[in-house]
Enzyme design. Sequence first.
Site, short mmCIF file in Angstrom:
data_model
loop_
_atom_site.label_atom_id
_atom_site.label_comp_id
_atom_site.label_asym_id
_atom_site.label_seq_id
_atom_site.Cartn_x
_atom_site.Cartn_y
_atom_site.Cartn_z
N VAL A 45 32.39 51.79 32.56
CA VAL A 45 33.49 52.29 33.39
C VAL A 45 34.73 51.42 33.19
O VAL A 45 35.85 51.91 33.06
CB VAL A 45 33.07 52.30 34.88
CG1 VAL A 45 34.27 52.51 35.79
CG2 VAL A 45 32.02 53.38 35.13
N ARG A 276 33.03 53.56 45.78
CA ARG A 276 32.17 53.91 44.67
C ARG A 276 30.71 53.81 45.09
O ARG A 276 30.36 53.02 45.95
CB ARG A 276 32.45 52.97 43.48
CG ARG A 276 33.88 53.11 42.98
CD ARG A 276 34.14 52.30 41.72
NE ARG A 276 33.31 52.66 40.59
CZ ARG A 276 33.52 53.69 39.78
NH1 ARG A 276 34.55 54.50 39.98
NH2 ARG A 276 32.71 53.93 38.76
N ASP A 316 27.65 46.57 39.33
CA ASP A 316 27.92 47.44 40.48
C ASP A 316 26.64 47.97 41.12
O ASP A 316 26.58 48.16 42.34
CB ASP A 316 28.77 48.65 40.04
CG ASP A 316 30.23 48.29 39.82
OD1 ASP A 316 30.56 47.08 39.85
OD2 ASP A 316 31.05 49.21 39.63
N ALA A 324 34.16 43.75 37.49
CA ALA A 324 33.66 43.56 36.13
C ALA A 324 33.20 42.13 35.87
O ALA A 324 32.14 41.90 35.28
CB ALA A 324 34.76 43.94 35.14
N HIS A 448 57.16 22.91 35.61
CA HIS A 448 58.33 23.44 36.31
C HIS A 448 59.23 24.18 35.33
O HIS A 448 59.40 23.71 34.21
CB HIS A 448 59.11 22.28 36.95
CG HIS A 448 60.35 22.74 37.67
ND1 HIS A 448 60.30 23.40 38.88
CD2 HIS A 448 61.65 22.63 37.34
CE1 HIS A 448 61.53 23.68 39.27
NE2 HIS A 448 62.37 23.22 38.34
P1 FAD Z 1 29.76 50.12 34.47
O1 FAD Z 1 30.99 49.57 33.90
O2 FAD Z 1 29.83 51.18 35.49
O3 FAD Z 1 28.90 50.62 33.23
C1 FAD Z 1 27.68 51.25 33.39
C2 FAD Z 1 27.31 51.93 32.10
O4 FAD Z 1 25.96 52.35 32.19
C3 FAD Z 1 28.14 53.17 31.81
O5 FAD Z 1 28.60 53.15 30.49
C4 FAD Z 1 27.15 54.31 32.02
O6 FAD Z 1 27.40 55.43 31.21
C5 FAD Z 1 25.84 53.63 31.62
N1 FAD Z 1 24.64 54.27 32.16
C6 FAD Z 1 24.44 54.77 33.41
N2 FAD Z 1 23.21 55.26 33.54
C7 FAD Z 1 22.60 55.06 32.33
C8 FAD Z 1 21.31 55.35 31.85
N3 FAD Z 1 20.39 55.94 32.59
N4 FAD Z 1 21.02 55.01 30.56
C9 FAD Z 1 21.95 54.40 29.78
N5 FAD Z 1 23.18 54.11 30.21
C10 FAD Z 1 23.50 54.43 31.47
N6 FAD Z 1 36.97 45.75 38.16
C11 FAD Z 1 37.60 44.59 37.91
O7 FAD Z 1 36.97 43.54 37.88
N7 FAD Z 1 38.96 44.54 37.68
C12 FAD Z 1 39.72 45.67 37.72
O8 FAD Z 1 40.93 45.61 37.50
C13 FAD Z 1 39.07 46.90 37.98
N8 FAD Z 1 39.79 48.05 38.00
C14 FAD Z 1 39.14 49.23 38.19
C15 FAD Z 1 39.88 50.40 38.18
C16 FAD Z 1 39.26 51.62 38.37
C17 FAD Z 1 40.08 52.88 38.35
C18 FAD Z 1 37.84 51.67 38.55
C19 FAD Z 1 37.12 52.98 38.71
C20 FAD Z 1 37.09 50.51 38.57
C21 FAD Z 1 37.73 49.28 38.39
N9 FAD Z 1 37.02 48.08 38.41
C22 FAD Z 1 37.67 46.90 38.19
C23 FAD Z 1 35.57 48.05 38.67
C24 FAD Z 1 34.82 47.86 37.36
O9 FAD Z 1 35.10 48.93 36.51
C25 FAD Z 1 33.32 47.78 37.65
O10 FAD Z 1 33.07 46.77 38.60
C26 FAD Z 1 32.57 47.43 36.38
O11 FAD Z 1 32.80 48.38 35.38
C27 FAD Z 1 31.06 47.35 36.66
O12 FAD Z 1 30.40 47.03 35.50
P2 FAD Z 1 28.87 47.43 35.28
O13 FAD Z 1 28.47 46.78 34.00
O14 FAD Z 1 28.10 47.14 36.49
O15 FAD Z 1 28.82 49.02 35.11
#
Ligand code: FAD
Length: 475
Positions: A45, A276, A316, A324, A448
């Site tokens: 994401v 979320r 998440d 992230a 500064h």
């Molecule tokens: P994700 O990034 O959600 O990745 C999960 C992956 O797992 C995805 O690719 C998905 O397709 C895959 N997946 C799911 N189920 C399966 C399965 N069964 N088999 C295989 N693959 C699967 N965070 C920040 O720190 N800074 C920011 O500026 C920020 N801005 C954001 C802006 C927006 C608009 C949004 C929506 C979120 C933002 N976030 C930000 C939050 C950040 O995107 C998430 O906290 C972060 O991506 C979480 O990482 P993750 O690895 O847990 O999962």
Amino acid sequence: MVPTTNRTKIAVIGGGPGGYAAAFYAADIGLDVTLIDPETNPGGVCLYRGCIPSKAYLHVAKVVSEAREASHWGVNFAEPHFDIDKLRAWKDDVVGKLTGGLGQLTKQRGVNYVKGVARFVNSNMLEVKRPNGDTGTLGFEHAIIATGSDPAMIPSLAVDSPNLLDSTTALDLPEIPRSLLVIGGGYIGLELGTVYATLGTKVTVVEMTSGLLPGVDRDLVAVLKKRLDALFENIYLNTTVKGIKPQKNGLKVAMEGEGAPGGEKLFDKVLMSVGRKPRSKEIGLENTQVKVGERGFIAVDTERRTSDPNIFAIGDVAGEPMLAHKASHEGRVAVDVIAGKSAIFEPKAIPAVVFTDPEIAWCGLTQNEAKAKGIEVNIAKFPWGASGRAASLGRAEGLTKLLFEPETDRILGVGIVGSGAGEMIAEGVLAVEMAANAHDISLSIHPHPTLSETFMEAADALFGSATHYYRPKRK
Ligand code: FAD
């Protein structure tokens, strides 16, 4: 081909910043690792639909608003013309470069990358479905669940209309609507609202609590609110959306509460940004011993191990804060634990940044938390009106705020609002994690003229001796 008989030491499910950081680190320390994700390249994401595309647009918004404000200094630019297709293409290019780079890093490190969707068959086996429908199985010694989260929808408002957006569709920027209602005054709604408002959309924000960014330090939010009051058409607080009706030319919205306009109001688009939800369903957890809590987060211990000894969860899907950098850090902890090292997830400071203009950033203990937990703190603030750098940028509205332990003057928390706060907070993280006290910061020479000086001067302010800001000594 999905391996059918293969076994891997570590199977990482999900290629976001949690999953790819875990897989890369596992490969770096010599472990056999398989990373599974439906995209061609890792990114999750954050890279495809979150952090990176939103920041690409926010940079454009910053350039535009700076150009507009330059008239205060006698520099007049013409009003910008937006080529929406080119703008979107630029965002896609940024995303493509970064995710492509991750794909290369995956290969260079020898991570086995499987494009597909995984599901647990039991505590040692995954079923993986490829995009073409082929299915195979993959045995594992340990699995790390990093499946992330999806945008939440309020079911009663989830009408079937292309004009109802979530963060993913809003980032596709199909057009510049004349009007946009943002439901939810959290960081995603305010960031996307800022982008659209700067491009010319009349943006209204509706928030059910009494303030924007619920839970965030009010001193910091107050500074942002002033600017958003000018940027946005309306901000309705203590107000909820009661109903949405699709029309030919948009969505009619009924609201209720303190700020609610009477009757129904028509908006071209409505962006639902009400939080979320963790992606813990549909991955076969019922076939394992993994336990899921009430809000759908997978329950983990300090090692990020689930109730199933073979399975870890990070990012998440494993709980707040959904950020992230928290996901990546957890990923490395889980890999260290699997590698037999002593590691736990126990940060004193997870930074959070709201990339609005001005930015808000904080880490460690907040004033709200201190109050709720009955923790006594001393607070020192340095208003940016006293910063030479802030004045020279024309952005003197910021504030740097430090929370100290009264007996030791140790820094427990940092909050900053102002241009570039997101970059500055890293110093706060280091200070909190290294248990720095006010003297440590005060004795560290800061360059500064920079905004970073406000951090040093806020520490000086605790002793009533900030050079550029007079504050009577504490008693
Ligand atoms: P994700 O990034 O959600 O990745 C999960 C992956 O797992 C995805 O690719 C998905 O397709 C895959 N997946 C799911 N189920 C399966 C399965 N069964 N088999 C295989 N693959 C699967 N965070 C920040 O720190 N800074 C920011 O500026 C920020 N801005 C954001 C802006 C927006 C608009 C949004 C929506 C979120 C933002 N976030 C930000 C939050 C950040 O995107 C998430 O906290 C972060 O991506 C979480 O990482 P993750 O690895 O847990 O999962």
